[in-house]
Design a protein around this motif. Sequence first.
Motif, PDB file in Angstrom:
ATOM      1  N   ARG A  85       8.863   4.661   7.883  1.00 56.44           N
ATOM      2  CA  ARG A  85       7.575   3.861   7.410  1.00 56.44           C
ATOM      3  C   ARG A  85       5.976   3.598   8.290  1.00 56.44           C
ATOM      4  O   ARG A  85       5.734   2.512   8.783  1.00 56.44           O
ATOM      5  CB  ARG A  85       7.628   2.634   6.721  1.00 56.44           C
ATOM      6  CG  ARG A  85       8.472   2.306   5.440  1.00 56.44           C
ATOM      7  CD  ARG A  85       9.447   3.391   5.194  1.00 56.44           C
ATOM      8  NE  ARG A  85       9.940   3.520   3.777  1.00 56.44           N
ATOM      9  CZ  ARG A  85      10.648   3.908   3.662  1.00 56.44           C
ATOM     10  NH1 ARG A  85      10.912   4.915   3.890  1.00 56.44           N
ATOM     11  NH2 ARG A  85      11.524   3.672   1.907  1.00 56.44           N
ATOM     12  N   ASP A  87       1.770   2.999   9.521  1.00 54.64           N
ATOM     13  CA  ASP A  87       0.370   3.208   8.506  1.00 54.64           C
ATOM     14  C   ASP A  87       0.117   3.373   7.593  1.00 54.64           C
ATOM     15  O   ASP A  87       0.184   4.237   5.858  1.00 54.64           O
ATOM     16  CB  ASP A  87      -0.221   2.771   9.115  1.00 54.64           C
ATOM     17  CG  ASP A  87      -0.529   1.159   9.758  1.00 54.64           C
ATOM     18  OD1 ASP A  87       1.114   0.153   9.285  1.00 54.64           O
ATOM     19  OD2 ASP A  87      -0.744   0.645  10.464  1.00 54.64           O
ATOM     20  N   VAL A  90       2.823   4.652   4.204  1.00 58.58           N
ATOM     21  CA  VAL A  90       3.260   3.339   3.655  1.00 58.58           C
ATOM     22  C   VAL A  90       1.572   3.340   1.963  1.00 58.58           C
ATOM     23  O   VAL A  90       1.543   3.113   1.366  1.00 58.58           O
ATOM     24  CB  VAL A  90       3.200   1.988   4.267  1.00 58.58           C
ATOM     25  CG1 VAL A  90       2.357   0.879   3.108  1.00 58.58           C
ATOM     26  CG2 VAL A  90       4.794   1.996   4.707  1.00 58.58           C
ATOM     27  N   ARG A  91       0.475   3.705   3.271  1.00 58.28           N
ATOM     28  CA  ARG A  91      -0.820   3.767   2.658  1.00 58.28           C
ATOM     29  C   ARG A  91      -1.056   4.297   1.765  1.00 58.28           C
ATOM     30  O   ARG A  91      -1.657   4.791   0.443  1.00 58.28           O
ATOM     31  CB  ARG A  91      -2.048   3.419   3.620  1.00 58.28           C
ATOM     32  CG  ARG A  91      -2.021   1.597   4.788  1.00 58.28           C
ATOM     33  CD  ARG A  91      -2.673   2.008   5.464  1.00 58.28           C
ATOM     34  NE  ARG A  91      -4.377   2.132   4.875  1.00 58.28           N
ATOM     35  CZ  ARG A  91      -5.652   2.294   5.556  1.00 58.28           C
ATOM     36  NH1 ARG A  91      -5.112   2.796   7.524  1.00 58.28           N
ATOM     37  NH2 ARG A  91      -6.459   2.676   5.612  1.00 58.28           N
ATOM     38  N   THR A  94       1.456   3.828  -1.383  1.00 54.96           N
ATOM     39  CA  THR A  94       0.757   2.672  -2.232  1.00 54.96           C
ATOM     40  C   THR A  94      -0.281   3.243  -2.475  1.00 54.96           C
ATOM     41  O   THR A  94      -1.158   2.702  -4.029  1.00 54.96           O
ATOM     42  CB  THR A  94       0.020   1.427  -1.143  1.00 54.96           C
ATOM     43  OG1 THR A  94       1.455   0.822  -0.217  1.00 54.96           O
ATOM     44  CG2 THR A  94      -0.688   0.182  -2.124  1.00 54.96           C
ATOM     45  N   GLU A  95      -1.637   3.548  -1.877  1.00 50.29           N
ATOM     46  CA  GLU A  95      -2.449   4.387  -3.051  1.00 50.29           C
ATOM     47  C   GLU A  95      -2.609   5.266  -3.367  1.00 50.29           C
ATOM     48  O   GLU A  95      -3.768   5.904  -4.285  1.00 50.29           O
ATOM     49  CB  GLU A  95      -4.141   4.514  -1.809  1.00 50.29           C
ATOM     50  CG  GLU A  95      -4.072   3.109  -1.080  1.00 50.29           C
ATOM     51  CD  GLU A  95      -5.753   2.918  -0.013  1.00 50.29           C
ATOM     52  OE1 GLU A  95      -6.210   3.936  -0.777  1.00 50.29           O
ATOM     53  OE2 GLU A  95      -5.162   2.159   0.758  1.00 50.29           O
ATOM     54  N   LYS A  96      -1.774   6.582  -2.962  1.00 50.91           N
ATOM     55  CA  LYS A  96      -1.801   7.596  -3.984  1.00 50.91           C
ATOM     56  C   LYS A  96      -2.004   8.696  -3.457  1.00 50.91           C
ATOM     57  O   LYS A  96      -2.533   9.584  -4.272  1.00 50.91           O
ATOM     58  CB  LYS A  96      -1.189   7.106  -6.086  1.00 50.91           C
ATOM     59  CG  LYS A  96       0.100   7.064  -6.519  1.00 50.91           C
ATOM     60  CD  LYS A  96      -0.132   6.049  -6.957  1.00 50.91           C
ATOM     61  CE  LYS A  96       0.818   5.698  -7.643  1.00 50.91           C
ATOM     62  NZ  LYS A  96       1.370   4.338  -6.957  1.00 50.91           N
TER      63      LYS A  96
END
Length: 564
Positions: A85, A87, A90-91, A94-96
């Motif tokens: 996990r 950055d 994860v980003r 989250t933002e696909k």
Amino acid sequence: MYSQVEHPAGGYKKLFETVEELSSPVTAHVTGRIPTWLRGSLLRCGPGLFEVGSEPFYHLFDGQALLHKFDFKEGHVTYHRRFVRTDAYVRAMTEKRIVITEFGTYAYPDPCKNIFSRFFSYFKGVEVTDNALVNVYPVGEDYYACTETNFITRINPDTLETIKQVDLCKYVSVNGATAHPHIENDGTVYNIGNCFGKNFALAYNIIRIPPLQADKEDPMNKSEVVVQFPCSDRFKPSYVHSFGLTPNYIVFVETPVKINLLKFLSSWSLWGANYMDCFESNETMGVWLHVAEKKKGRLLNLKYRTSAFNLFHHINTYEDNGFLIVDLCTWKGFEFVYNYLYLANLRANWDEVKRQAEKAPQPEARRYVLPLSIDKADTGKNLVTLPYTTATATLRSDETIWLEPEVIFSGPRHGTTTPQLPQAKCCLHTVSHRASAFIYSCFLVAFEFPQINYRKYGGKPYTYTYGLGLNHFVPDRLCKLNVKTKETWVWQEPDAYPSEPIFVSHPDALEEDDGVVLSIVISPGAGPKPAFLLILNAKDMSEVARAEVEVNIPVTFHGLFKRA
């Protein structure tokens, strides 16, 4: 190592396919018998996500980090994997979309932002990736997954959960650090990274992280710079992937593959370059080797020079009677080998894979011998007096020492071919490199990802190294090399693609090669089980056991065996 092996079915493409993580460990099906003394975990890192939505990653070193674990307990084996996990991961989830620029993939600004937001996002500075897909190593009682930037990621080696991101810049003066630190038996960690030295010139710092002390304070807080190596070009540091370490010396090999720092800092944020766009080759410098005294932190005023090569992995380095023996996996020439590791090349059909690889720098495992003292009276002479090597070191009139290597393994390319391997389940053969000096193969085979009995022989005289055989960059064999006699042993199986071999010593070992070799192998065409963990006898590379799983396992780069 000289066998003609073709891969027309393209099974190697499965190495570069996205997979899902597992919610819990799965039991592997064991054939053969797992040694009762083999208890612990094989931990490995590599890319596991090769696209985000409709946005692909382009380079081998771009896919998002996946951490793998094979657990050995009482003859049973389980397999587990989880994405780290970071950055970057994860980003992206989250933002696909791809949010942080990777090695060979530029992250475009969010298309949902208005034109002014997108324009100003170019000027926020370089957002460095923390995609920890290259290796995993211990610091004190903790374990970290890493790439080659200033960010490393602490992970739980039991559950594979991500704990936290750590910025090395907060502890020591480096812009980044390699994924190949040296770990001494007491737990001391040495690593190297480039930095800003005197007068804003670039340099290379060797950093030391001490072992865990009685106060149980995080050893990262006690990190220090041991010595600083100068850079041959003040604004263009060389790419460094590993370095050499002995009980008394540190060896840094400065290659002609350079990072253009001005391009990195300026054009990236202006027009969207990625890391690969910032590399260039110095076609005239050759290779410079630097040596420092480890305990005193003092540079030796000796200028070692040799012809150009790429270097990613040191095999081993040791001292002998006033000389340093430096064994390396080299790629001849100054062109950057990573130019050939774009996924489009690696996923191509077999004929195209071969065509591209034939253009690339050619591999050669080499031994260099560095004299630790010189006498000007010996100008023009070979300073190497060791009886067991053909490597030379000639003192020149400008006081540089010109090095010529001894070749300890070379994968020949042209001429007649050796017979096709029999299509047996396991193709195991022993080859005398010296006896086969005039047997040529038309195919490029590299001895890479070298491993040794590191705990007992790292930095010391040794005999054996284990490597991954790359056939036109396709990993299709495991190799053992006697660096003294050049004899090789090879494990190979049709349509099977192994990973870096990890040597695990028998707890009561009497000899250097008493133990086993572990490798993750994918076998997409061999039956219902698409991957397995292979266990070989480290003496003769014969199969001891395998632990098969019902899921594909993508390519992994590096890792370690953590004893229970």
